[in-house]
Design a protein around this motif. Structure first.
Motif, PDB file in Angstrom:
ATOM      1  N   TRP A  22       0.828  -1.207   0.000  1.00  9.12           N
ATOM      2  CA  TRP A  22       0.000   0.000   0.000  1.00  9.12           C
ATOM      3  C   TRP A  22       0.863   1.259   0.000  1.00  9.12           C
ATOM      4  O   TRP A  22       0.519   2.262  -0.645  1.00  9.12           O
ATOM      5  N   THR A  23       1.980   1.213   0.689  1.00  8.96           N
ATOM      6  CA  THR A  23       2.871   2.377   0.748  1.00  8.96           C
ATOM      7  C   THR A  23       3.352   2.765  -0.640  1.00  8.96           C
ATOM      8  O   THR A  23       3.290   3.940  -1.040  1.00  8.96           O
ATOM      9  N   PHE A  24       3.821   1.791  -1.405  1.00  9.01           N
ATOM     10  CA  PHE A  24       4.341   2.108  -2.732  1.00  9.01           C
ATOM     11  C   PHE A  24       3.221   2.493  -3.701  1.00  9.01           C
ATOM     12  O   PHE A  24       3.439   3.291  -4.618  1.00  9.01           O
ATOM     13  N   HIS A  25       2.034   1.959  -3.478  1.00  7.94           N
ATOM     14  CA  HIS A  25       0.881   2.392  -4.274  1.00  7.94           C
ATOM     15  C   HIS A  25       0.595   3.875  -4.035  1.00  7.94           C
ATOM     16  O   HIS A  25       0.423   4.648  -4.984  1.00  7.94           O
ATOM     17  N   GLY A 175      -3.363   1.998 -16.394  1.00 10.36           N
ATOM     18  CA  GLY A 175      -4.653   1.344 -16.578  1.00 10.36           C
ATOM     19  C   GLY A 175      -5.040   0.359 -15.497  1.00 10.36           C
ATOM     20  O   GLY A 175      -6.186  -0.111 -15.469  1.00 10.36           O
ATOM     21  N   HIS A 176      -4.117   0.045 -14.581  1.00 10.21           N
ATOM     22  CA  HIS A 176      -4.453  -0.932 -13.546  1.00 10.21           C
ATOM     23  C   HIS A 176      -5.219  -0.275 -12.404  1.00 10.21           C
ATOM     24  O   HIS A 176      -4.817   0.772 -11.896  1.00 10.21           O
ATOM     25  N   GLN A 177      -6.319  -0.867 -12.006  1.00 12.05           N
ATOM     26  CA  GLN A 177      -7.126  -0.373 -10.905  1.00 12.05           C
ATOM     27  C   GLN A 177      -6.840  -1.200  -9.652  1.00 12.05           C
ATOM     28  O   GLN A 177      -7.020  -2.418  -9.652  1.00 12.05           O
ATOM     29  N   VAL A 178      -6.385  -0.542  -8.622  1.00 16.57           N
ATOM     30  CA  VAL A 178      -6.070  -1.228  -7.376  1.00 16.57           C
ATOM     31  C   VAL A 178      -7.345  -1.489  -6.597  1.00 16.57           C
ATOM     32  O   VAL A 178      -8.180  -0.606  -6.431  1.00 16.57           O
ATOM     33  N   LYS A 179      -7.494  -2.720  -6.131  1.00 15.08           N
ATOM     34  CA  LYS A 179      -8.662  -3.090  -5.334  1.00 15.08           C
ATOM     35  C   LYS A 179      -8.196  -3.752  -4.040  1.00 15.08           C
ATOM     36  O   LYS A 179      -7.322  -4.621  -4.058  1.00 15.08           O
ATOM     37  N   ALA A 180      -8.785  -3.326  -2.929  1.00 11.78           N
ATOM     38  CA  ALA A 180      -8.453  -3.916  -1.642  1.00 11.78           C
ATOM     39  C   ALA A 180      -8.934  -5.367  -1.601  1.00 11.78           C
ATOM     40  O   ALA A 180     -10.000  -5.694  -2.105  1.00 11.78           O
ATOM     41  N   ALA A 181      -8.117  -6.217  -1.004  1.00  7.17           N
ATOM     42  CA  ALA A 181      -8.464  -7.626  -0.846  1.00  7.17           C
ATOM     43  C   ALA A 181      -8.762  -7.874   0.629  1.00  7.17           C
ATOM     44  O   ALA A 181      -7.863  -7.883   1.464  1.00  7.17           O
ATOM     45  N   VAL A 188      -3.685  -5.655  -0.723  1.00  2.59           N
ATOM     46  CA  VAL A 188      -3.794  -4.726  -1.835  1.00  2.59           C
ATOM     47  C   VAL A 188      -4.224  -5.421  -3.122  1.00  2.59           C
ATOM     48  O   VAL A 188      -4.538  -4.783  -4.105  1.00  2.59           O
ATOM     49  N   GLY A 189      -4.257  -6.746  -3.122  1.00  2.00           N
ATOM     50  CA  GLY A 189      -4.595  -7.449  -4.348  1.00  2.00           C
ATOM     51  C   GLY A 189      -3.435  -7.365  -5.338  1.00  2.00           C
ATOM     52  O   GLY A 189      -2.341  -6.915  -5.002  1.00  2.00           O
ATOM     53  N   PRO A 190      -3.634  -7.769  -6.599  1.00  2.00           N
ATOM     54  CA  PRO A 190      -2.564  -7.660  -7.589  1.00  2.00           C
ATOM     55  C   PRO A 190      -2.094  -6.213  -7.723  1.00  2.00           C
ATOM     56  O   PRO A 190      -2.905  -5.302  -7.838  1.00  2.00           O
ATOM     57  N   LEU A 191      -0.780  -5.997  -7.706  1.00  2.00           N
ATOM     58  CA  LEU A 191      -0.252  -4.641  -7.772  1.00  2.00           C
ATOM     59  C   LEU A 191       0.969  -4.585  -8.690  1.00  2.00           C
ATOM     60  O   LEU A 191       2.111  -4.484  -8.234  1.00  2.00           O
ATOM     61  N   PRO A 192       0.745  -4.653 -10.004  1.00  2.00           N
ATOM     62  CA  PRO A 192       1.880  -4.525 -10.920  1.00  2.00           C
ATOM     63  C   PRO A 192       2.427  -3.098 -10.886  1.00  2.00           C
ATOM     64  O   PRO A 192       1.663  -2.135 -10.951  1.00  2.00           O
ATOM     65  N   MET A 193       3.742  -2.961 -10.772  1.00  2.00           N
ATOM     66  CA  MET A 193       4.373  -1.642 -10.753  1.00  2.00           C
ATOM     67  C   MET A 193       5.627  -1.674 -11.605  1.00  2.00           C
ATOM     68  O   MET A 193       6.210  -2.743 -11.844  1.00  2.00           O
ATOM     69  N   ARG A 194       6.037  -0.511 -12.061  1.00  2.00           N
ATOM     70  CA  ARG A 194       7.224  -0.405 -12.902  1.00  2.00           C
ATOM     71  C   ARG A 194       8.375   0.189 -12.099  1.00  2.00           C
ATOM     72  O   ARG A 194       8.303   1.339 -11.657  1.00  2.00           O
ATOM     73  N   PRO A 195       9.438  -0.577 -11.886  1.00  2.00           N
ATOM     74  CA  PRO A 195      10.592  -0.064 -11.147  1.00  2.00           C
ATOM     75  C   PRO A 195      11.576   0.645 -12.075  1.00  2.00           C
ATOM     76  O   PRO A 195      11.919   0.137 -13.140  1.00  2.00           O
ATOM     77  N   THR A 196      11.968   1.833 -11.694  1.00  2.00           N
ATOM     78  CA  THR A 196      12.976   2.585 -12.443  1.00  2.00           C
ATOM     79  C   THR A 196      14.186   2.806 -11.544  1.00  2.00           C
ATOM     80  O   THR A 196      14.049   3.369 -10.455  1.00  2.00           O
ATOM     81  N   PRO A 197      15.388   2.371 -11.971  1.00  2.00           N
ATOM     82  CA  PRO A 197      16.561   2.557 -11.123  1.00  2.00           C
ATOM     83  C   PRO A 197      16.817   4.034 -10.857  1.00  2.00           C
ATOM     84  O   PRO A 197      16.635   4.898 -11.724  1.00  2.00           O
ATOM     85  N   ARG A 198      17.234   4.349  -9.630  1.00  2.00           N
ATOM     86  CA  ARG A 198      17.641   5.695  -9.268  1.00  2.00           C
ATOM     87  C   ARG A 198      19.117   5.702  -8.961  1.00  2.00           C
ATOM     88  O   ARG A 198      19.727   4.681  -8.681  1.00  2.00           O
ATOM     89  N   ARG A 199      19.687   6.884  -8.994  1.00  2.00           N
ATOM     90  CA  ARG A 199      21.094   7.037  -8.647  1.00  2.00           C
ATOM     91  C   ARG A 199      21.185   7.896  -7.387  1.00  2.00           C
ATOM     92  O   ARG A 199      21.219   9.127  -7.469  1.00  2.00           O
ATOM     93  N   PRO A 200      21.169   7.249  -6.207  1.00  2.00           N
ATOM     94  CA  PRO A 200      21.264   8.027  -4.977  1.00  2.00           C
ATOM     95  C   PRO A 200      22.616   8.723  -4.866  1.00  2.00           C
ATOM     96  O   PRO A 200      23.577   8.350  -5.533  1.00  2.00           O
ATOM     97  N   LEU A 201      22.666   9.741  -4.039  1.00  2.00           N
ATOM     98  CA  LEU A 201      23.923  10.460  -3.838  1.00  2.00           C
ATOM     99  C   LEU A 201      24.994   9.519  -3.321  1.00  2.00           C
ATOM    100  O   LEU A 201      24.743   8.673  -2.465  1.00  2.00           O
ATOM    101  N   ALA A 202      26.173   9.647  -3.827  1.00  2.00           N
ATOM    102  CA  ALA A 202      27.275   8.774  -3.395  1.00  2.00           C
ATOM    103  C   ALA A 202      27.715   9.167  -1.990  1.00  2.00           C
ATOM    104  O   ALA A 202      27.683  10.343  -1.623  1.00  2.00           O
ATOM    105  N   PRO A 203      28.105   8.171  -1.163  1.00  2.00           N
ATOM    106  CA  PRO A 203      28.568   8.486   0.188  1.00  2.00           C
ATOM    107  C   PRO A 203      29.870   9.271   0.170  1.00  2.00           C
ATOM    108  O   PRO A 203      30.602   9.243  -0.790  1.00  2.00           O
TER     109      PRO A 203
END
Length: 203
Positions: A22-25, A175-181, A188-203
């Motif tokens: 649910w958080t990432f949604h 187009g995906h509709q999130v429905k509570a289960a 959250v039921g099926p939750l397809p998401m698209r991950p995109t790599p990020r470049r966090p600040l270097a230490p």
């Protein structure tokens, strides 16, 4: 001790997974909040793995997760058995009656949370949170039967969210509709998401 450990392992698996989903949604649906979170984890972590020592600095992360627990508490319903006859809200409840308690309903009460359907992590800024009535926010229950894993759940969730968002941006699948289960937990039921790599600040 064994029973306690098994409770944490069993009850703390699906509940944590549902809350994180649910958080990432909600983050995907609120780009400004997601950007605030990215800025925080980049500043605090600089690309490294978060530790418990980082928790005090992960304020946005904590507020985001707390608001998700308000809107979609995994333990959306529980029961209690009365030990004596009592009156509640004008009704007489006999001894040994089973009473259903819904954190979900409590968390959506507009008298406690104005505009209750709105995702607003700023509700949990100190000057706002102090106005939340006692007992209005109980994602882990309350009293002597409160979930023994509440601190563990908040800790592991904050660290997981910080680590994932430090390296990935998750966006909703078009187009995906999130429905509570509705099961034992509020999934959250099926939750397809698209991950995109990020470049966090270097230490």
């Amino acid at each position: 001790m064994r029973d306690r450990v098994m409770t944490v392992m069993v009850a703390g698996t699906e509940t944590s997974a549902s809350a994180l989903a649910w958080t990432f949604h909600y983050l995907a649906a609120h780009p400004y909040t997601q950007q605030q979170l990215h800025t925080e984890v980049d500043t605090v972590l600089c690309g490294r793995i978060p530790t418990v020592a980082d928790l005090p600095k992960l304020d946005v992360t904590r507020r985001v997760f707390t608001e998700v627990l308000r809107l979609r508490p995994p333990g959306w319903m529980t029961t209690r058995v009365t030990t004596t006859s009592t009156r509640l809200a004008g009704l007489t409840i006999p001894r040994r009656a089973t009473v259903v308690v819904s954190p979900y309903v409590l968390h959506h009460d507009p008298s406690s949370f104005p505009d209750p359907e709105r995702f607003d992590p700023d509700r949990w800024l100190p000057h706002n949170a102090q106005h939340v009535p006692r007992g209005a926010m109980i994602p882990f229950g309350a009293g002597t039967r409160k979930c023994i894993g509440d601190t563990l759940a908040m800790t592991e969730a904050a660290l997981a969210i910080a680590h994932i968002t430090s390296h990935w941006q998750l966006s909703s699948h078009p187009g995906h509709q999130v429905k509570a289960a509705l099961r034992m937990t509020l999934g959250v039921g099926p939750l397809p998401m698209r991950p995109t790599p990020r470049r966090p600040l270097a230490p």
